[in-house]
Structures are given as structure tokens and as C-alpha cells.
Design an enzyme around this catalytic site. Sequence first.
Site, short mmCIF file in Angstrom:
data_model
loop_
_atom_site.label_atom_id
_atom_site.label_comp_id
_atom_site.label_asym_id
_atom_site.label_seq_id
_atom_site.Cartn_x
_atom_site.Cartn_y
_atom_site.Cartn_z
N ASP A 130 40.48 35.12 33.31
CA ASP A 130 39.42 36.09 33.07
C ASP A 130 38.17 35.38 32.56
OD1 ASP A 130 41.17 38.12 33.77
OD2 ASP A 130 41.77 38.51 31.70
N ARG A 131 37.04 36.03 32.74
CA ARG A 131 35.76 35.41 32.37
C ARG A 131 35.74 34.98 30.91
NH1 ARG A 131 30.10 38.54 33.20
NH2 ARG A 131 31.19 39.06 35.14
#
Length: 332
Positions: A160-161
Amino acid sequence: MRKEDASHLRRKPKEDSAPAPPAVRAAPAVRLIEIGEEQSGQRLDNFLFRVCKGVPKSHIYKAIRDGQVRVNKGRIAVDHRLEAGDLVRVPPLRLPQPGETRAVPPAEFPVVHEDDALLVIDKPAGIAVHGGSGVAFGVIERLRAARPQAPMLELAHRLDRETSGLLMVAKKRSALLSLHRMLREGQGSKRYYALVYGDWVNDRQHIKLPLTKWTTASGERRVRVDRDGQAAHTIVTLKQRYGKFSLVEAELRTGRTHQIRVHLASMGFPIVGDDKYGDDAIRQSFARKGFARMFLHAHHLAIPHPLTGDPLTLEAPLPQACVDILKALESA
């Protein structure tokens, strides 16, 4: 000769001096592409990025969502793995107008391991692993821009970012296919550090809750516990208590989207800084202290080398921001 009689001697403008009409772009047409052995195992979106160079990724994702892209005449998800012999329908996709696209800024990231087949980096938080869904470019695009001579750079998995830590990038198709197979079969071990809100009770606990993906009214991707969802297994080990907070290690036994985040939140222990499944008041409180990210870090990876089979064990230490916030909690 009188002045008025010389009018017939004036040079006439050349017929070809008029400005040329603007060039008309050829209208793109539907393409049917058969997948070969070299593309087998590749994600649909990554395949389209290659064959539709220059087309904004947002257009490609929209075409997939709208069903314009088909595999063997059927609608398909962006993360579908293609197989040799598949027939992919690629619709007409608009190329960007001059000046519309943004140049991808090249970037290298801290290298934890690299050989001829595999690159493992320590991804910082706040950077998406790839472009799309409102992100112009991510880690993989910036790596490719920094290494134009590399024949291939493909993500072997996702983070995930806001998750930092170990990220595997394949440099050969054979390595990519091998990594995908090993991850599907649950080979190796991926472990993450997470700071959660709450006093984690058990020293070691298995969480086995099936998960399913869904989309909000605004188009945002989410995941929830669902008895009809895909099987998901996370092993959580307590590392240290900090009053109302606990540092835990989460080991993935399956690799579902947002698995650790949803499993911990469903148990009543949301990750600090999680803007999808966490507590907004806690996230804002930590942001005021200077910690404006999610506390989730992929710190340990143990997996056979995708080509040689030799054991590969890699570590990425906690980022300084995470170390500092733990020290602040300890002294509070």
C-alpha cells in the site's frame, strides 16, 4: 512606365505558402492480441501499460472497469493473470494531447538486494508502487525511468502507498513467474511491524477471517470481513506494549488486499495512521506530533531465490519516523 501600370508586375503569392492544415491523427482501432509464453502470468493492467505506451493509466483502468477490455470475450479484473493463448481485446484508447502527459521523474530507492534476476528495495511510505487511480506514476515507473537500459522491471507483489519496507521487483520474466507461483503457494515468509491502538493481549495469535473487496459510492476500493470471501490468514505476535498502544509483528500466510489492516481493525486493534480502517482522532493526534503516515512496515522477507532456489533472507529496519514515535510513546 507609370506607377499605376506596374500592378501586373507584382509577385503573386505562391499557392503553397498558405499554412498547412493540421495533421489528423489516425483513429485508433480495436486490437486483438494473443498472449504468448513470455506474457504468461503477467497482470492484465501491466500488460496493457506495455502495449498502450503513452496512454494515461487512468484511461486504461477506466477501460477495464467499463468492460471495454476483454479476455477471451469476457469482462475481467485489473489484477487478472494472463495465460498463454488468451485473446485480449484492446479497445481504441485516446493518446494524450501534446503537453498533457507528465514526464516521469527517475528515482532510485534504497537497495536491499540485487542480482541479475531480482531487485529488492526498501520502499518509503507515501509513494504508490505504481501509477493509476489518481496517481500519475509510482515506484515502478520511476525505477524504469532511472534504468532505461533495463530490459524488464516488473512488480512481483504490492505494498500500500502508506506502507514502507521490502518490495520485490523482477528483472527477468522467469523470475517473475517463479515469484508469483511461490507467493500463490504460500512459500516463504513476509513479516510486518504495526503499531496498533489497544493493549494486545495474546503473545501470539492466529487470525483467520475471510475477506472480500468492495467499492464505495465514491469509487474507493475497500476490504471487509465476509464469510463468503477469500480465505485469509495472519499470525500476530506481540513485540512491546506502550500503554494504550501495542507494537505487533504480523506475518502473512496469505496475501489478500489490505489483509493486515482489516484483520487487525476487525479484532478491535486498528493500525495507527490508517486512513481507511483506523481511528481518525488517533490519526490526527499522531499527525500533530509529526507522525503523518500509517505505522505499517514490511521488515522481513524470507523466500527461496526465484531462479536458484537458494535461501534468501532480507531485513529492512524501521524508518526513523517510526523509531522516533516509539521513543516518544515509551517516555510518555
